[in-house]
Each structure stands twice: as structure tokens, then as C-alpha cells.
Design a protein around this motif. Structure first.
Motif, PDB file in Angstrom:
ATOM      1  N   ARG A  66       7.596   9.117  -2.746  1.00 26.91           N
ATOM      2  CA  ARG A  66       8.011   7.884  -3.076  1.00 26.91           C
ATOM      3  C   ARG A  66       7.328   6.971  -2.102  1.00 26.91           C
ATOM      4  O   ARG A  66       7.520   7.183  -0.720  1.00 26.91           O
ATOM      5  CB  ARG A  66       9.686   7.437  -2.698  1.00 26.91           C
ATOM      6  CG  ARG A  66      10.661   7.859  -3.893  1.00 26.91           C
ATOM      7  CD  ARG A  66      11.972   7.746  -3.579  1.00 26.91           C
ATOM      8  NE  ARG A  66      12.910   8.160  -4.529  1.00 26.91           N
ATOM      9  CZ  ARG A  66      13.495   9.517  -4.574  1.00 26.91           C
ATOM     10  NH1 ARG A  66      13.157  10.254  -3.370  1.00 26.91           N
ATOM     11  NH2 ARG A  66      14.210   9.869  -5.414  1.00 26.91           N
ATOM     12  N   THR A  67       6.451   5.995  -2.337  1.00 23.10           N
ATOM     13  CA  THR A  67       5.692   5.312  -1.505  1.00 23.10           C
ATOM     14  C   THR A  67       6.585   4.507  -0.529  1.00 23.10           C
ATOM     15  O   THR A  67       6.073   4.328   0.406  1.00 23.10           O
ATOM     16  CB  THR A  67       4.838   4.318  -2.366  1.00 23.10           C
ATOM     17  OG1 THR A  67       5.603   3.339  -3.079  1.00 23.10           O
ATOM     18  CG2 THR A  67       3.819   4.966  -3.356  1.00 23.10           C
ATOM     19  N   GLN A  68       7.742   4.130  -1.028  1.00 22.49           N
ATOM     20  CA  GLN A  68       8.502   3.262   0.068  1.00 22.49           C
ATOM     21  C   GLN A  68       9.010   4.047   1.298  1.00 22.49           C
ATOM     22  O   GLN A  68       9.121   3.594   2.199  1.00 22.49           O
ATOM     23  CB  GLN A  68       9.433   2.524  -0.546  1.00 22.49           C
ATOM     24  CG  GLN A  68      10.493   3.505  -1.114  1.00 22.49           C
ATOM     25  CD  GLN A  68      11.538   2.643  -2.167  1.00 22.49           C
ATOM     26  OE1 GLN A  68      11.448   1.420  -2.279  1.00 22.49           O
ATOM     27  NE2 GLN A  68      12.608   3.458  -2.215  1.00 22.49           N
ATOM     28  N   GLU A  69       8.798   5.422   1.189  1.00 22.71           N
ATOM     29  CA  GLU A  69       9.392   6.300   2.017  1.00 22.71           C
ATOM     30  C   GLU A  69       8.281   6.797   2.940  1.00 22.71           C
ATOM     31  O   GLU A  69       8.566   7.548   3.926  1.00 22.71           O
ATOM     32  CB  GLU A  69      10.246   7.483   1.444  1.00 22.71           C
ATOM     33  CG  GLU A  69      11.414   7.084   0.787  1.00 22.71           C
ATOM     34  CD  GLU A  69      12.242   8.193   0.151  1.00 22.71           C
ATOM     35  OE1 GLU A  69      13.411   7.938  -0.429  1.00 22.71           O
ATOM     36  OE2 GLU A  69      11.526   9.330  -0.005  1.00 22.71           O
ATOM     37  N   THR A 135      -2.032   5.582   3.303  1.00 20.06           N
ATOM     38  CA  THR A 135      -0.959   4.891   2.771  1.00 20.06           C
ATOM     39  C   THR A 135      -1.005   4.921   1.300  1.00 20.06           C
ATOM     40  O   THR A 135      -1.839   4.064   0.756  1.00 20.06           O
ATOM     41  CB  THR A 135      -0.899   3.310   3.273  1.00 20.06           C
ATOM     42  OG1 THR A 135      -0.846   3.251   4.467  1.00 20.06           O
ATOM     43  CG2 THR A 135       0.226   2.458   2.695  1.00 20.06           C
ATOM     44  N   PRO A 138       1.651   2.646  -5.273  1.00 15.94           N
ATOM     45  CA  PRO A 138       2.142   3.008  -6.405  1.00 15.94           C
ATOM     46  C   PRO A 138       1.336   3.306  -7.404  1.00 15.94           C
ATOM     47  O   PRO A 138       0.480   2.717  -8.028  1.00 15.94           O
ATOM     48  CB  PRO A 138       3.196   1.891  -6.836  1.00 15.94           C
ATOM     49  CG  PRO A 138       3.491   1.203  -5.481  1.00 15.94           C
ATOM     50  CD  PRO A 138       1.893   1.390  -4.702  1.00 15.94           C
TER      51      PRO A 138
END
Length: 413
Positions: A66-69, A135, A138
Motif C-alpha cells: 500500500r503506497t500510503q504505508e 517511493t 500507485p
């Protein structure tokens, strides 16, 4: 003294259009194994019953995240391992999933990080924790479901000639067999008492005026490359009755009768009257060089095409006229040869009044070299060359000019 006016030469484009107008594609179809379909022509559309890929899947070996994590350098536990052909569990919050190329992306993951952008925090092949040093964005390294083929899409159209890529595409949507048009049946024979088959007479024993029959060999293989079933009638003697009998026999079970030689107007050229006695014939003088004499007609239900006897003329007229004719006979619509613009690294000052096809070869500088002898009997020019320059009538070529190049690689495919 009465002189007979010369026949008007027919432009190549007009001859090809007239030839193609006479074609009715073969109607019979057969179902064949997809593995055997290379070179065949589809008789019906191939419609996909599924989407390809069937699910979102990874295009890299790495970790589904999950990119946000993801926080660069922060350790993340590996909660599962997903190999190609297996389905993973929904991705647990705060974890990543070890994933391999082609494996389904687990629910909850929105990117894949390549394994080279990760560091394992233990020495195991399946580490319990990793650090990510990039980094992710998505959608990164994810192949979306249906991005290649949508369910219900026509992936291959009727009339398409199949190559290895098309066969692979058909297999990718589950087609174990394909409906194809039957192969054209072609009868091939040569005329000319001067012709000798290789092996029949040793080179040192060749009679004066005799030549080996090269046309029979290259025409046979050109036909087979186009998917034809070839019946080789060999060399027919320069006798009217022998020619009539060969034509009558060939017409009974073939779509096309193809000959080389004997389509001129000499006393020993018996093709013209023999075809006319059994059907119809148009003897064309085409405005091309090499290859001016060309004949098309009918013998019963079979088409007849007569090519010139000079080997280069026969070879070139086959590529320019017979090849598109046979493709259209198999239901292919796009039959025109594709040319590319290239630089001529030669001069051709003696422009002919006919459209001329020069034998050339690509060089390391990205240009084209010219074979020095452009005679219609020089078969070595076709072996040396890798294509033709299509030169308009009356147009000389100066070194550096841009010309139209027709590649043998495409014409012989």
C-alpha cells in the motif's frame, strides 16, 4: 508495307487492379489445431471469451504494497508469499506481500516495488522484514486486468493471415483450434525445349542452347511460402497438343495454373493458343521492367497466369502480381506491398519509359547499393540483393535521392 501498331503498355497499378477484380476467394473452410495455423487465413473472427490478463498482476518480482504505508527505510513485515498461478489473501494493514512476476496482486495493494529497490533484514530467501528505498507510485509495476484483451473483443478478424504472434494471441484467449480457409491449389509447370532439370544432364554435357530450369524451383517455394498446395507438372514440351493436355488436366482440380515462359508471340510459344482453345486469355504488356509480358485468363473454372521466362522477370512479376492475387484468393484484403523511404547511394541516370524495379541491398550507412548488372536474366542479383527500388517511369536517380524500397523480407514472408 503494313505495320502493326504496338500494343499500349498497361500500368502496373491497372494490371493489379484488374487481376484482383477477377478473384473470388475460396469458400471452403476447415478447422485446424492452433499449433498448425501459422500462415493460414482466418475464416471467421476470433472473439475473446475472457479478459487478458484475467486479474491485476505483477510485472516484476518484488513486493506488493500500500503506497500510503511505505516510508523509505522503515521496516515492513512480509505477511505472505504469492507465486504466479496462486491467489493471495487480502493484504494485511502495515505489511507487504512477497510477489513474483505474473502473480495476482492481492486485494488492498496498489503498487509493486521491485526487489532491487528493497533490502531484506535477514538472510532468508523469504525474509520476514524488508526496507524499501524508493517511493512507489500507485499502479507501479501492475498489469491491469483486461489491459491486453477485453472480454467480447474481436482479437483477430476474418481474412487475417496468421503469423506466430497471431497464433500466440489466439492461444492466449483459449483457442485450441481455428477455422481457416482451405489452401489454394496451384498447378505449376514450365514450357520450353531448352529447359533441363538439374541432375538430368551434367554441366559439362549440356547441349548448346540448353539451360537449367531455375524458375520451377523458386516458383515452387514462393507458392509454398504463401500457403499453397502445389502440384508440379514439370516441364511441358513446346508442342501445342502437349500444352493443351497439361492445361486441361491441371484445370480439373486447381484454383490456379501458373506457368513460366511461352507467353510471348513466337512460333514456339504455344501457351496463348492452348489457353484460348480451352477458355479465355488476356495477354498483357505491362509497363514494368523487368517483366513486361504477362498473361491472365481462365481454363475452365481455374485461373491461369503466365509469367515471363527470364528468371528475374518471373520472380519480380510473381512478387508484384501473383503474390497479391494469391493472398486475395485466400480472403486477405490488405495485399499491397509496403514500401519504405530510403536513401539511394547510387546513380541511375538512364531512366526507362517503364516503371522499373532495381535490385538493391541495404548498406551499413543506412542507404541502398545497386547491383551492377540489372539484366532480367541475372539471378545472382536476387541473391545479392535484399529488396527492390520502385522507380517511376522516366525518373532518373541521383545519389542521395529518396526512393521507395520494397523489402524481400516482407515480400517473401
Amino acid at each position: 508495307m503494313v505495320t502493326t501498331p504496338r500494343a499500349t503498355l498497361m500500368p502496373l497499378a491497372g494490371a493489379l487492379a484488374q487481376l484482383l477484380d477477377a478473384v473470388v476467394p475460396v469458400a471452403n473452410t476447415e478447422q485446424i489445431d492452433t499449433l498448425e495455423a501459422d500462415g493460414r487465413v482466418l475464416a471467421q473472427d476470433v472473439v475473446s471469451a475472457l479478459q487478458v490478463p484475467p486479474q491485476d498482476n505483477s510485472s516484476m518480482d518484488g513486493y506488493a504494497v500500500r503506497t500510503q504505508e511505505v516510508l523509505q527505510g522503515a521496516p515492513l513485515p512480509v505477511s505472505q508469499r504469492i507465486a504466479a498461478g496462486t491467489a493471495g489473501m487480502p493484504l494485511q494493514t502495515g505489511t507487504v506481500a512477497r510477489i513474483f512476476t505474473g502473480a495476482p496482486v492481492p486485494e488492498g495493494a496498489d503498487a509493486v516495488v521491485a526487489q532491487e529497490d528493497c533490502i531484506a533484514l535477514d538472510a532468508s530467501d523469504d525474509p520476514a522484514q524488508i526496507q524499501i528505498h524508493s517511493t512507489p507510485l500507485p499502479g507501479q509495476w501492475i498489469r491491469r486486468a483486461g489491459e491486453d484483451v477485453q472480454r467480447g473483443a474481436v482479437v483477430l478478424a476474418r481474412g487475417q493471415r496468421l503469423g506466430p504472434a497471431e497464433v500466440g494471441l489466439a492461444a492466449s484467449v483459449g483457442m485450441a483450434s481455428l477455422a481457416v480457409l482451405r489452401r489454394p491449389r496451384v498447378a505449376l509447370f514450365s514450357t520450353g525445349d531448352e529447359l533441363v532439370m538439374p541432375g538430368a544432364v551434367a554441366p559439362q554435357d549440356m547441349p548448346v542452347g540448353a539451360i537449367y530450369n531455375s524458375n520451377r524451383f523458386f516458383l515452387h517455394h514462393l507458392l509454398r511460402r504463401l500457403g499453397c498446395v502445389v502440384t508440379d507438372y514439370g516441364i511441358v514440351p513446346d508442342q501445342r497438343q502437349a500444352t493443351v493436355e497439361a492445361l486441361r488436366s491441371a484445370a480439373q482440380s486447381h484454383d490456379l495454373i501458373l506457368t513460366s515462359g511461352g507467353v510471348s508471340v513466337g512460333e514456339e510459344d504455344h501457351i496463348k493458343p492452348a489457353v484460348q482453345s480451352l477458355g479465355s486469355l488476356d495477354l498483357w504488356q505491362i509497363a514494368i521492367k523487368p517483366g513486361k509480358p504477362f498473361a491472365h485468363g481462365r481454363v475452365g473454372a481455374a485461373h491461369f497466369i503466365g509469367l515471363p521466362g527470364n528468371p528475374v522477370s518471373s520472380f519480380v512479376t510473381f512478387l508484384l502480381l501473383v503474390r497479391p492475387f494469391l493472398l486475395r484468393l485466400q480472403g486477405v484484403q490488405d495485399v499491397a506491398p509496403k514500401s519504405v523511404a530510403m536513401r539511394a547511394d547510387f546513380d541511375w541516370p538512364r531512366a526507362d519509359k517503364r516503371q522499373e524495379f532495381l535490385r538493391v541491398r541495404r548498406n551499413a550507412q543506412g542507404g541502398l547499393n545497386l547491383f551492377p548488372n540489372q539484366s532480367s536474366g541475372v539471378l545472382t542479383s536476387l541473391v545479392w540483393g535484399d529488396g527492390l527500388v520502385d522507380t517511376p517511369a522516366g525518373q532518373p536517380i541521383v545519389c542521395g535521392d529518396t526512393v521507395r524500397f520494397l523489402s524481400f523480407a516482407e515480400l517473401l514472408a
